[in-house]
Design a protein around this motif. Structure first.
Motif, PDB file in Angstrom:
ATOM      1  N   PRO A  83       0.798  -1.231   0.000  1.00 32.24           N
ATOM      2  CA  PRO A  83       0.000   0.000   0.000  1.00 32.24           C
ATOM      3  C   PRO A  83       0.827   1.276   0.000  1.00 32.24           C
ATOM      4  O   PRO A  83       0.361   2.317  -0.447  1.00 32.24           O
ATOM      5  CB  PRO A  83      -0.822  -0.126   1.294  1.00 32.24           C
ATOM      6  N   GLN A  84       2.062   1.234   0.521  1.00 30.23           N
ATOM      7  CA  GLN A  84       2.898   2.432   0.579  1.00 30.23           C
ATOM      8  C   GLN A  84       4.361   2.009   0.657  1.00 30.23           C
ATOM      9  O   GLN A  84       4.668   0.852   0.933  1.00 30.23           O
ATOM     10  CB  GLN A  84       2.529   3.304   1.778  1.00 30.23           C
ATOM     11  N   PRO A  85       5.287   2.923   0.413  1.00 29.60           N
ATOM     12  CA  PRO A  85       6.710   2.550   0.456  1.00 29.60           C
ATOM     13  C   PRO A  85       7.135   2.067   1.839  1.00 29.60           C
ATOM     14  O   PRO A  85       6.631   2.531   2.865  1.00 29.60           O
ATOM     15  CB  PRO A  85       7.423   3.866   0.088  1.00 29.60           C
TER      16      PRO A  85
END
Length: 324
Positions: free
Chosen positions: A92-94
Protein backbone atom coordinates in the motif's frame (compact mmCIF):
# COMPACT_ATOMS: atom_id res chain seq x y z
CA UNK A 1 5.24 -38.37 6.27
CA UNK A 2 4.91 -37.95 2.50
CA UNK A 3 7.75 -38.28 0.02
CA UNK A 4 7.74 -34.53 -0.61
CA UNK A 5 8.01 -33.84 3.10
CA UNK A 6 10.90 -36.33 3.43
CA UNK A 7 12.66 -34.67 0.49
CA UNK A 8 12.27 -31.21 2.04
CA UNK A 9 13.49 -32.50 5.42
CA UNK A 10 16.59 -34.01 3.80
CA UNK A 11 17.37 -30.77 1.97
CA UNK A 12 16.85 -28.85 5.21
CA UNK A 13 19.34 -31.04 7.09
CA UNK A 14 21.97 -30.50 4.38
CA UNK A 15 21.38 -26.76 3.85
CA UNK A 16 24.24 -24.63 5.30
CA UNK A 17 22.66 -21.24 4.56
CA UNK A 18 20.40 -20.12 7.46
CA UNK A 19 18.09 -18.03 5.25
CA UNK A 20 17.45 -20.88 2.81
CA UNK A 21 17.09 -23.29 5.74
CA UNK A 22 14.38 -21.02 7.19
CA UNK A 23 12.29 -21.10 4.00
CA UNK A 24 12.81 -24.84 3.58
CA UNK A 25 11.60 -25.39 7.15
CA UNK A 26 8.45 -23.38 6.45
CA UNK A 27 7.79 -25.38 3.29
CA UNK A 28 8.35 -28.68 5.14
CA UNK A 29 5.97 -27.63 7.90
CA UNK A 30 3.33 -26.71 5.30
CA UNK A 31 3.68 -30.05 3.55
CA UNK A 32 3.59 -32.02 6.81
CA UNK A 33 0.50 -30.16 7.99
CA UNK A 34 -1.60 -30.93 4.89
CA UNK A 35 -2.78 -34.45 5.96
CA UNK A 36 -3.68 -33.13 9.41
CA UNK A 37 -5.59 -30.26 7.83
CA UNK A 38 -7.65 -32.79 5.88
CA UNK A 39 -8.32 -34.76 9.06
CA UNK A 40 -9.36 -31.57 10.87
CA UNK A 41 -11.77 -30.71 8.06
CA UNK A 42 -13.37 -34.15 8.27
CA UNK A 43 -13.72 -33.83 12.04
CA UNK A 44 -15.30 -30.38 11.77
CA UNK A 45 -17.81 -31.61 9.18
CA UNK A 46 -18.71 -34.59 11.36
CA UNK A 47 -19.19 -32.41 14.44
CA UNK A 48 -21.51 -30.01 12.61
CA UNK A 49 -23.54 -33.00 11.41
CA UNK A 50 -23.74 -34.31 15.00
CA UNK A 51 -25.26 -31.00 16.03
CA UNK A 52 -27.90 -31.23 13.30
CA UNK A 53 -26.12 -28.59 11.19
CA UNK A 54 -26.31 -26.13 14.08
CA UNK A 55 -23.11 -24.17 13.38
CA UNK A 56 -23.38 -22.02 16.52
CA UNK A 57 -23.56 -25.09 18.78
CA UNK A 58 -20.62 -26.74 17.02
CA UNK A 59 -18.61 -23.50 17.25
CA UNK A 60 -19.13 -23.32 21.01
CA UNK A 61 -17.81 -26.87 21.41
CA UNK A 62 -14.77 -26.06 19.28
CA UNK A 63 -14.08 -22.79 21.09
CA UNK A 64 -14.59 -20.78 17.91
CA UNK A 65 -16.92 -17.96 16.98
CA UNK A 66 -19.77 -18.92 14.63
CA UNK A 67 -18.30 -16.57 12.02
CA UNK A 68 -14.95 -18.37 12.12
CA UNK A 69 -16.59 -21.77 11.76
CA UNK A 70 -18.78 -20.56 8.87
CA UNK A 71 -15.63 -19.34 7.11
CA UNK A 72 -13.93 -22.71 7.60
CA UNK A 73 -16.96 -24.63 6.35
CA UNK A 74 -17.10 -22.40 3.28
CA UNK A 75 -13.46 -23.22 2.50
CA UNK A 76 -14.17 -26.94 2.91
CA UNK A 77 -17.21 -26.71 0.61
CA UNK A 78 -15.11 -24.97 -2.02
CA UNK A 79 -12.68 -27.88 -1.95
CA UNK A 80 -9.83 -25.92 -0.42
CA UNK A 81 -8.24 -25.86 3.01
CA UNK A 82 -9.38 -23.75 5.91
CA UNK A 83 -6.07 -21.95 5.80
CA UNK A 84 -6.05 -19.18 3.18
CA UNK A 85 -3.51 -19.58 0.41
CA UNK A 86 -1.30 -16.49 0.48
CA UNK A 87 -1.60 -14.34 -2.59
CA UNK A 88 1.00 -11.99 -3.97
CA UNK A 89 1.23 -9.05 -1.60
CA UNK A 90 -0.01 -5.63 -2.67
CA UNK A 91 2.17 -2.95 -1.12
CA UNK A 92 0.00 0.00 0.00
CA UNK A 93 2.90 2.43 0.58
CA UNK A 94 6.71 2.55 0.46
CA UNK A 95 8.61 0.64 3.10
CA UNK A 96 10.87 2.40 5.58
CA UNK A 97 14.36 3.18 4.30
CA UNK A 98 16.99 2.07 6.83
CA UNK A 99 20.63 3.16 6.63
CA UNK A 100 21.85 -0.31 7.59
CA UNK A 101 20.62 -3.72 8.81
CA UNK A 102 21.59 -2.66 12.36
CA UNK A 103 19.23 0.33 12.27
CA UNK A 104 16.49 -1.93 10.92
CA UNK A 105 16.96 -4.46 13.72
CA UNK A 106 16.89 -1.69 16.35
CA UNK A 107 13.70 -0.28 14.85
CA UNK A 108 12.11 -3.74 14.87
CA UNK A 109 13.09 -4.21 18.53
CA UNK A 110 11.47 -0.89 19.44
CA UNK A 111 8.35 -1.80 17.50
CA UNK A 112 8.18 -5.20 19.23
CA UNK A 113 8.45 -3.46 22.62
CA UNK A 114 5.55 -1.13 21.78
CA UNK A 115 3.51 -4.05 20.45
CA UNK A 116 4.20 -6.02 23.62
CA UNK A 117 2.93 -3.13 25.72
CA UNK A 118 -0.24 -2.98 23.61
CA UNK A 119 -0.76 -6.73 24.09
CA UNK A 120 -0.37 -6.37 27.84
CA UNK A 121 -2.87 -3.50 27.85
CA UNK A 122 -5.20 -5.77 25.92
CA UNK A 123 -5.08 -8.46 28.63
CA UNK A 124 -6.14 -5.95 31.31
CA UNK A 125 -9.18 -4.97 29.21
CA UNK A 126 -10.05 -8.59 28.35
CA UNK A 127 -9.89 -9.73 31.98
CA UNK A 128 -11.92 -6.71 33.04
CA UNK A 129 -14.62 -7.62 30.51
CA UNK A 130 -14.66 -11.22 31.72
CA UNK A 131 -14.93 -10.06 35.33
CA UNK A 132 -17.83 -7.79 34.33
CA UNK A 133 -19.69 -10.83 33.02
CA UNK A 134 -19.31 -10.28 29.28
CA UNK A 135 -19.81 -13.49 27.28
CA UNK A 136 -16.42 -14.71 25.94
CA UNK A 137 -17.95 -15.13 22.47
CA UNK A 138 -18.98 -11.45 22.49
CA UNK A 139 -15.43 -10.49 23.56
CA UNK A 140 -13.95 -12.62 20.78
CA UNK A 141 -16.27 -11.12 18.16
CA UNK A 142 -15.58 -7.56 19.35
CA UNK A 143 -11.79 -7.83 19.66
CA UNK A 144 -10.94 -10.66 17.23
CA UNK A 145 -9.08 -12.33 20.08
CA UNK A 146 -9.55 -16.09 20.00
CA UNK A 147 -11.40 -17.97 22.71
CA UNK A 148 -8.27 -20.05 23.30
CA UNK A 149 -6.41 -16.82 24.19
CA UNK A 150 -9.16 -15.85 26.63
CA UNK A 151 -8.89 -19.26 28.29
CA UNK A 152 -5.10 -18.93 28.47
CA UNK A 153 -5.02 -15.55 30.21
CA UNK A 154 -7.91 -16.26 32.59
CA UNK A 155 -6.53 -17.10 36.05
CA UNK A 156 -7.78 -19.96 38.20
CA UNK A 157 -10.53 -18.80 40.55
CA UNK A 158 -11.85 -15.26 40.60
CA UNK A 159 -10.33 -12.47 38.53
CA UNK A 160 -8.67 -9.78 40.66
CA UNK A 161 -10.15 -6.41 39.72
CA UNK A 162 -8.61 -3.03 40.52
CA UNK A 163 -9.91 -1.52 43.76
CA UNK A 164 -8.68 1.96 42.96
CA UNK A 165 -11.26 4.74 43.01
CA UNK A 166 -10.06 7.11 40.25
CA UNK A 167 -11.92 9.98 41.92
CA UNK A 168 -11.09 9.12 45.54
CA UNK A 169 -8.56 10.90 47.77
CA UNK A 170 -6.15 7.94 47.71
CA UNK A 171 -4.96 8.58 44.17
CA UNK A 172 -4.10 12.19 44.97
CA UNK A 173 -2.38 11.04 48.15
CA UNK A 174 -0.41 8.56 46.04
CA UNK A 175 0.67 11.33 43.66
CA UNK A 176 1.86 13.52 46.54
CA UNK A 177 3.72 10.59 48.14
CA UNK A 178 5.50 9.71 44.89
CA UNK A 179 6.52 13.34 44.38
CA UNK A 180 7.76 13.63 47.98
CA UNK A 181 9.72 10.41 47.55
CA UNK A 182 11.36 11.80 44.41
CA UNK A 183 12.32 15.00 46.21
CA UNK A 184 13.73 13.08 49.19
CA UNK A 185 15.84 10.86 46.93
CA UNK A 186 17.17 13.86 45.02
CA UNK A 187 18.14 15.61 48.27
CA UNK A 188 19.98 12.60 49.71
CA UNK A 189 21.61 11.15 46.56
CA UNK A 190 25.40 11.00 46.81
CA UNK A 191 26.36 8.32 44.26
CA UNK A 192 25.73 7.72 40.53
CA UNK A 193 23.33 4.88 41.38
CA UNK A 194 21.29 7.03 43.76
CA UNK A 195 21.24 9.98 41.35
CA UNK A 196 19.92 7.69 38.60
CA UNK A 197 17.20 6.34 40.89
CA UNK A 198 16.20 9.88 41.92
CA UNK A 199 15.96 10.91 38.26
CA UNK A 200 13.64 8.00 37.46
CA UNK A 201 11.42 8.87 40.43
CA UNK A 202 11.33 12.54 39.42
CA UNK A 203 10.17 11.90 35.87
CA UNK A 204 7.79 9.14 36.99
CA UNK A 205 6.20 11.43 39.56
CA UNK A 206 5.49 14.05 36.90
CA UNK A 207 3.87 11.47 34.63
CA UNK A 208 1.83 9.93 37.46
CA UNK A 209 0.53 13.30 38.64
CA UNK A 210 -0.32 14.50 35.11
CA UNK A 211 -2.13 11.28 34.13
CA UNK A 212 -3.61 9.99 37.38
CA UNK A 213 -3.46 12.61 40.13
CA UNK A 214 -3.62 16.13 38.65
CA UNK A 215 -4.79 17.63 41.94
CA UNK A 216 -1.79 16.30 43.87
CA UNK A 217 0.28 19.46 43.35
CA UNK A 218 -2.46 21.80 44.52
CA UNK A 219 -2.07 23.17 48.03
CA UNK A 220 -4.80 23.18 50.67
CA UNK A 221 -5.50 26.85 50.00
CA UNK A 222 -6.24 26.22 46.32
CA UNK A 223 -9.10 28.38 45.06
CA UNK A 224 -12.51 26.84 45.76
CA UNK A 225 -15.64 27.88 43.86
CA UNK A 226 -17.71 27.86 47.07
CA UNK A 227 -15.60 30.72 48.44
CA UNK A 228 -16.82 33.14 45.73
CA UNK A 229 -20.14 34.89 45.29
CA UNK A 230 -20.43 34.15 41.58
CA UNK A 231 -18.91 32.04 38.83
CA UNK A 232 -17.50 35.18 37.24
CA UNK A 233 -15.58 36.10 40.41
CA UNK A 234 -14.27 32.56 40.71
CA UNK A 235 -13.15 32.51 37.05
CA UNK A 236 -11.37 35.84 37.47
CA UNK A 237 -9.56 34.56 40.58
CA UNK A 238 -8.42 31.42 38.77
CA UNK A 239 -7.05 33.49 35.88
CA UNK A 240 -5.18 35.72 38.31
CA UNK A 241 -3.77 32.76 40.27
CA UNK A 242 0.00 32.37 40.08
CA UNK A 243 0.78 28.65 39.75
CA UNK A 244 3.40 27.06 41.97
CA UNK A 245 6.51 25.36 40.59
CA UNK A 246 4.87 21.97 41.17
CA UNK A 247 1.79 23.05 39.22
CA UNK A 248 3.98 24.32 36.38
CA UNK A 249 5.74 20.94 36.21
CA UNK A 250 2.40 19.15 35.98
CA UNK A 251 1.08 21.52 33.30
CA UNK A 252 4.23 20.93 31.21
CA UNK A 253 3.76 17.13 31.31
CA UNK A 254 1.62 15.90 28.40
CA UNK A 255 -1.37 13.71 29.25
CA UNK A 256 -1.28 10.30 27.58
CA UNK A 257 -3.99 9.42 25.05
CA UNK A 258 -4.81 6.27 27.05
CA UNK A 259 -5.69 8.45 30.05
CA UNK A 260 -7.93 10.69 27.97
CA UNK A 261 -9.83 7.76 26.46
CA UNK A 262 -9.95 5.13 29.21
CA UNK A 263 -9.04 6.96 32.42
CA UNK A 264 -6.37 6.99 35.11
CA UNK A 265 -6.65 3.33 36.15
CA UNK A 266 -6.07 2.12 32.57
CA UNK A 267 -3.01 4.37 32.35
CA UNK A 268 -1.65 3.04 35.66
CA UNK A 269 -2.18 -0.55 34.49
CA UNK A 270 -0.25 0.15 31.28
CA UNK A 271 2.48 2.03 33.15
CA UNK A 272 2.91 -0.87 35.57
CA UNK A 273 3.71 -3.11 32.57
CA UNK A 274 6.28 -0.61 31.29
CA UNK A 275 7.97 -0.21 34.67
CA UNK A 276 8.05 -3.98 35.19
CA UNK A 277 9.82 -4.46 31.88
CA UNK A 278 12.31 -1.69 32.55
CA UNK A 279 13.05 -3.13 35.99
CA UNK A 280 13.78 -6.54 34.47
CA UNK A 281 15.75 -5.25 31.46
CA UNK A 282 19.33 -6.38 31.07
CA UNK A 283 22.10 -5.16 28.78
CA UNK A 284 25.50 -6.82 28.77
CA UNK A 285 27.12 -3.49 27.90
CA UNK A 286 25.62 -1.69 30.90
CA UNK A 287 25.15 -4.33 33.61
CA UNK A 288 28.25 -3.09 35.43
CA UNK A 289 27.16 0.55 35.32
CA UNK A 290 25.73 1.57 38.72
CA UNK A 291 23.44 4.10 37.06
CA UNK A 292 21.53 1.33 35.28
CA UNK A 293 21.29 -0.62 38.53
CA UNK A 294 19.79 2.45 40.20
CA UNK A 295 17.33 2.97 37.36
CA UNK A 296 16.19 -0.66 37.40
CA UNK A 297 15.72 -0.57 41.17
CA UNK A 298 13.66 2.62 40.93
CA UNK A 299 11.42 1.19 38.20
CA UNK A 300 10.89 -1.94 40.31
CA UNK A 301 9.90 0.14 43.34
CA UNK A 302 7.50 2.23 41.28
CA UNK A 303 5.92 -0.88 39.75
CA UNK A 304 5.42 -2.37 43.22
CA UNK A 305 3.82 0.87 44.45
CA UNK A 306 1.38 1.03 41.50
CA UNK A 307 0.46 -2.64 41.92
CA UNK A 308 -0.28 -2.10 45.62
CA UNK A 309 -2.40 0.97 44.84
CA UNK A 310 -4.49 -0.85 42.22
CA UNK A 311 -4.78 -4.10 44.20
CA UNK A 312 -5.76 -2.59 47.56
CA UNK A 313 -6.98 0.91 46.72
CA UNK A 314 -4.53 2.33 49.28
CA UNK A 315 -1.15 4.04 49.22
CA UNK A 316 1.71 1.70 50.23
CA UNK A 317 2.68 2.30 53.86
CA UNK A 318 6.35 2.10 52.91
CA UNK A 319 5.93 4.92 50.42
CA UNK A 320 4.21 7.08 53.00
CA UNK A 321 6.79 6.20 55.65
CA UNK A 322 9.69 7.03 53.36
CA UNK A 323 8.35 10.54 52.82
CA UNK A 324 7.11 11.41 56.28
Amino acid sequence: MTDSTLSLAARLAAEPDPARAFHLALAAAEAAAAPFEDAANQAVTALVAQHGDNVAAAARELGLTPQALHKRLKKIAEGGTARPVPAAAVQPQPALAFESPQFAVEALANWALRQGEIDDQRDVFLLGALAAGVDPVVIAETTRVGLDTLRRIRPAGNITVSRLDPFGPEIEEFGRAVRARAQALAASADSPEEHAAATVWRFASRAIIANAAPLATMSDDWLKADDYASEEEYAAAVLAHEPSEAEKETDAQPVDELTQVDGADAWLASTWVTYQRLAASRDSDSDDDPRFAGSRRAFGELADAILHLRTTGTVPAGLLGATS
